[in-house]
Design an enzyme around this catalytic site. Structure first.
Site, PDB file in Angstrom:
ATOM      1  N   GLU A  12      14.097  66.736 149.732  1.00 17.13           N
ATOM      2  CA  GLU A  12      12.841  67.334 150.189  1.00 17.13           C
ATOM      3  C   GLU A  12      12.132  68.040 149.040  1.00 17.13           C
ATOM      4  O   GLU A  12      10.897  68.008 148.939  1.00 17.13           O
ATOM      5  CB  GLU A  12      13.102  68.307 151.333  1.00 17.13           C
ATOM      6  CG  GLU A  12      13.486  67.610 152.627  1.00 17.13           C
ATOM      7  CD  GLU A  12      13.621  68.566 153.805  1.00 17.13           C
ATOM      8  OE1 GLU A  12      13.490  68.116 154.954  1.00 17.13           O
ATOM      9  OE2 GLU A  12      13.848  69.775 153.574  1.00 17.13           O
ATOM     10  N   ASP A  42       9.618  69.873 152.942  1.00 17.92           N
ATOM     11  CA  ASP A  42       9.918  69.726 154.364  1.00 17.92           C
ATOM     12  C   ASP A  42       8.633  69.549 155.165  1.00 17.92           C
ATOM     13  O   ASP A  42       8.560  68.717 156.078  1.00 17.92           O
ATOM     14  CB  ASP A  42      10.691  70.949 154.853  1.00 17.92           C
ATOM     15  CG  ASP A  42      10.971  70.899 156.347  1.00 17.92           C
ATOM     16  OD1 ASP A  42      11.747  70.033 156.776  1.00 17.92           O
ATOM     17  OD2 ASP A  42      10.387  71.717 157.081  1.00 17.92           O
ATOM     18  N   ASP A  62      18.306  68.888 151.019  1.00 13.80           N
ATOM     19  CA  ASP A  62      17.358  69.870 150.503  1.00 13.80           C
ATOM     20  C   ASP A  62      16.751  69.407 149.175  1.00 13.80           C
ATOM     21  O   ASP A  62      15.545  69.559 148.943  1.00 13.80           O
ATOM     22  CB  ASP A  62      18.055  71.219 150.293  1.00 13.80           C
ATOM     23  CG  ASP A  62      18.354  71.941 151.602  1.00 13.80           C
ATOM     24  OD1 ASP A  62      17.852  71.498 152.654  1.00 13.80           O
ATOM     25  OD2 ASP A  62      19.088  72.939 151.565  1.00 13.80           O
TER      26      ASP A  62
END
Length: 232
Positions: free
Chosen positions: A124, A52, A121
């Site tokens: 990332e 991230d 998610d």
């Protein structure tokens, strides 16, 4: 080779990047449901945390280069369009990440494999894993290659191609035009990976990778610009 192993190999072929650390790749593709939360199972949450931050950096860097006259508020709007789990999930689907994910059957049965939040998610985490495995330039190359459609969604002013920007940069300084050369071609014919160098005058050459020669040339031009001038 089982079905998932084939999916993982195809994923690496699509992104044009083969991991040096196979355990790192496996961790990036392991959902927290595996092992029912057992501590011995290393899943992708820590890599997602890192990815991230890497994504925010390379996205901000690219926006600075593309939109030199944009105000902070406009930059923030565009940033939000690039860095969110829906955008990451679209990228994940485009590279075949859902089939490569390792997750518990119970999670898969309730549709977790196709949820934007899960895929965002995992995408990332994959970016974070590339950064750990081979550094910022490799992570940047992945971002530049697979966030193209997301930039088109932004609706911002049309940006100049990095090769055009580099040519103008060289001309403004009385330097020779940039010279590009293919240093390496790897991978199967259906999913090749090109490594291209760009040289401007007496500056050290810069290298970048891409799924095509043109894509690699653009990435190399951007690396040269960023290293010589910083984000524009």
């Amino acid at each position: 080779m089982n079905r998932r192993q084939v999916a993982v190999a195809e994923l690496e072929g699509r992104i044009g990047y083969v991991f040096h650390d196979r355990e790192l790749l496996e961790r990036a593709l392991t959902h927290a449901s595996v092992g029912d939360g057992a501590l011995k199972v290393r899943h992708y949450e820590r890599l997602e945390f890192l990815g991230d931050r890497v994504l925010n950096l390379v996205a901000a860097e690219r926006l600075m280069a593309l939109y030199p006259d944009a105000r902070e508020g406009e930059m923030s709007r565009m940033m939000a369009g690039l860095v969110n789990y829906h955008a990451c999930a679209r990228v994940a689907r485009s590279i075949g990440l859902p089939d490569a994910l390792r997750m518990a059957l119970s999670a898969s049965k309730i549709g977790a494999r196709d949820k934007d939040s899960v895929l965002g998610d995992a995408c990332e985490a994959l970016l974070g894993a590339i950064y750990v495995d081979d550094g910022l330039e490799a992570a940047r190359a992945f971002f530049l290659a697979f966030w193209k459609d997301e930039f088109e969604r932004l609706g911002g002013p049309k940006a100049k191609d990095p090769k055009t920007q580099l040519q103008e940069w060289a001309q403004a300084r009385g330097l020779p035009l940039p010279a590009y050369a293919v240093e390496k071609r790897e991978g199967p014919d259906h999913a090749p990976s090109f490594t291209v160098s760009v040289t401007v005058g007496d500056y050290d050459p810069e290298l970048a990778e891409g799924r095509s020669r043109q894509e690699a040339e653009k990435a190399a031009a951007l690396v040269m610009l960023l290293k010589r001038e910083g984000p524009q």
